[in-house]
Motif scaffolding. Structure first.
Motif, PDB file in Angstrom:
ATOM      1  N   ARG A 132       0.848  -1.419  -0.151  1.00 43.97           N
ATOM      2  CA  ARG A 132       0.556   0.048  -0.092  1.00 43.97           C
ATOM      3  C   ARG A 132       0.360   1.163   0.244  1.00 43.97           C
ATOM      4  O   ARG A 132       0.545   1.803  -0.749  1.00 43.97           O
ATOM      5  CB  ARG A 132      -1.203  -0.124   0.936  1.00 43.97           C
ATOM      6  N   ALA A 133       2.019   0.989   0.708  1.00 39.99           N
ATOM      7  CA  ALA A 133       2.916   2.074   0.551  1.00 39.99           C
ATOM      8  C   ALA A 133       3.221   2.894  -0.786  1.00 39.99           C
ATOM      9  O   ALA A 133       3.453   3.673  -1.003  1.00 39.99           O
ATOM     10  CB  ALA A 133       4.154   2.119   2.261  1.00 39.99           C
ATOM     11  N   LEU A 134       4.066   1.236  -1.237  1.00 37.85           N
ATOM     12  CA  LEU A 134       4.233   1.853  -3.079  1.00 37.85           C
ATOM     13  C   LEU A 134       3.714   2.081  -3.311  1.00 37.85           C
ATOM     14  O   LEU A 134       3.681   3.090  -4.282  1.00 37.85           O
ATOM     15  CB  LEU A 134       5.241   0.350  -3.037  1.00 37.85           C
ATOM     16  N   ASP A 135       2.077   1.631  -3.489  1.00 40.03           N
ATOM     17  CA  ASP A 135       0.563   1.952  -4.426  1.00 40.03           C
ATOM     18  C   ASP A 135       1.007   3.581  -4.307  1.00 40.03           C
ATOM     19  O   ASP A 135       0.827   4.253  -4.981  1.00 40.03           O
ATOM     20  CB  ASP A 135       0.525   1.260  -3.969  1.00 40.03           C
ATOM     21  N   LYS A 136       0.635   3.822  -2.758  1.00 44.80           N
ATOM     22  CA  LYS A 136       0.064   5.362  -2.503  1.00 44.80           C
ATOM     23  C   LYS A 136       1.327   6.410  -3.115  1.00 44.80           C
ATOM     24  O   LYS A 136       1.680   7.218  -3.384  1.00 44.80           O
ATOM     25  CB  LYS A 136       0.768   5.881  -1.102  1.00 44.80           C
ATOM     26  N   LEU A 137       3.072   5.866  -3.090  1.00 48.02           N
ATOM     27  CA  LEU A 137       3.942   6.637  -3.797  1.00 48.02           C
ATOM     28  C   LEU A 137       3.752   6.861  -5.605  1.00 48.02           C
ATOM     29  O   LEU A 137       4.023   8.115  -5.964  1.00 48.02           O
ATOM     30  CB  LEU A 137       5.671   5.649  -3.537  1.00 48.02           C
ATOM     31  N   GLY A 138       3.556   6.008  -5.655  1.00 57.63           N
ATOM     32  CA  GLY A 138       2.946   6.189  -7.485  1.00 57.63           C
ATOM     33  C   GLY A 138       3.965   6.305  -8.616  1.00 57.63           C
ATOM     34  O   GLY A 138       3.818   6.859  -9.091  1.00 57.63           O
TER      35      GLY A 138
END
Length: 381
Positions: free
Chosen positions: A208-214
């Motif tokens: 989720r953190a990596l997806d949020k970074l984008g």
């Protein structure tokens, strides 16, 4: 005016990166490996395809060498990104040279080729910047490379294979594991996640953190997880104070020799109510360790049948035939935080404590639990 100049200088120096974490010895190692790889790649390519083709294609190889030897643990430097990007750039570059598009200007042809390569690398998860550079080289040097036709793919892939061969050989010989592999330990062959992942952040949290970074992060997922867990361990070590192995270890330990028989070891297991026994030589140096599971593994009888002859032979075996070796050990100054993952993730039940290569104590899971309990009580008091 001076204030504006000062603000500009601060902003300018703010662009400078922080100090590189690698030590000077690593600089020399990486620089030597990159230089040797480029030389080897040029030599092989020139032997098979001539010096002209080898020189034209060498530029992207030099860029790849930086990634393979300086940041070999990065996501961009793994084998698939190298092979995939080179193959993609070769195919698209050859297509750009030979498709009947005479009306297209050089800039337009280059724009289309680079855009396709970047999109392809993103879709195929083989991001490797020198791949797009290879496409530019092919388009710019079209007149010199055009005689190769579709066979141009071969020298390009030869360069990629030579670089990967050198990186694998040199990095591993100099103490750097390559390719990067995420060790997954499943000691009990169950669906349970590792003990350290049951508390704190999970793989889903990291996703989720990596997806949020984008955006793309040039670090493998395992390395990112390891950095976070090492940071947590460092913070925990600071909070727990100075709890070392010598403070919590058992000193009156029982050991066996390499020639001790299974029968004698079973007697010691029963008498002392222990599950593991260090195997030491006459000088007190640890040669291995024997546990109840090691003994049971030797029976391995089909259909659960116990044959008296087999059992008698098993009881008379010396321990050096069945002991576990080498042994994971710690020294007396090892912090309790460093022992926790050894006793949890690696499935160890005890850790021999050494001083001058001789065993001086033993830290068990019970000892660590007692130390953690005492630390918790101290913080709550």
């Amino acid at each position: 005016m001076s204030g504006q100049l000062l603000a500009f200088s601060r902003r300018l120096f703010g662009w400078l990166p922080r100090t590189v974490q690698a030590r000077p010895g690593e600089w020399v190692r990486a620089a030597t490996g990159a230089a040797l790889a480029v030389i080897f790649t040029y030599w092989i390519s020139s032997l098979l395809y001539g010096s002209t083709t080898a020189m034209i294609l060498l530029g992207p190889a030099g860029a790849s060498a930086v990634l393979l030897f300086v940041v070999s643990t990065g996501a961009l430097a793994q084998p698939w990104p190298v092979l995939g990007s080179y193959l993609l750039s070769a195919v698209i570059g050859v297509a750009a040279l030979h498709l009947p598009l005479p009306e297209m200007a050089l800039g337009q042809r280059m724009f289309g080729a680079v855009a396709l390569v970047v999109l392809g690398m993103l879709m195929l998860r083989c991001i490797h910047p020198p791949g797009s550079a290879m496409t530019v080289v092919i388009v710019l040097a079209g007149d010199l490379l055009e005689p190769l036709g579709g066979w141009l793919v071969l020298p390009i892939m030869l360069n990629a294979c030579c670089l990967l061969f050198c990186a694998t050989l040199y990095n591993n010989l100099t103490g750097i594991r390559y390719p990067k592999q995420a060790p997954r330990t499943d000691l009990h062959r169950t669906q349970d996640i590792l003990p350290e992942q049951r508390v704190g952040f999970t793989e889903e949290d990291l996703d989720r953190a990596l997806d949020k970074l984008g955006s793309f992060v040039d670090i493998t997922r395992h390395d990112l997880e390891q950095i976070i867990r090492d940071t947590e361990s460092s913070a925990l070590r600071r909070k727990m104070g100075n709890i070392r192995a010598e403070q919590i270890m058992s000193r009156d330990i029982r050991t066996v020799g390499p020639d001790t028989t299974v029968r004698q070891a079973i007697g010691m297991f029963r008498h002392h109510h222990v599950k593991t026994l260090p195997v030491v030589n006459t000088e007190g140096k640890v040669q291995g360790i024997i546990s109840l599971s090691d003994l049971l593994a030797q029976l391995d009888l089909p259909m659960g049948r116990i044959l008296p002859t087999r059992v008698n032979l098993w009881r008379d075996q010396p321990l050096h035939h069945i002991m576990t070796a080498p042994v994971v050990t710690v020294d007396r100054h090892t912090h309790v935080v460093d022992m926790i993952p050894l006793l949890s993730s690696q499935g160890l039940h005890c850790l021999p404590v050494l001083e001058n290569d001789r065993i001086v104590g033993m830290v068990t899971q019970t000892d660590v639990i007692a130390a953690l309990h005492r630390d918790l009580v101290n913080h709550l008091a």
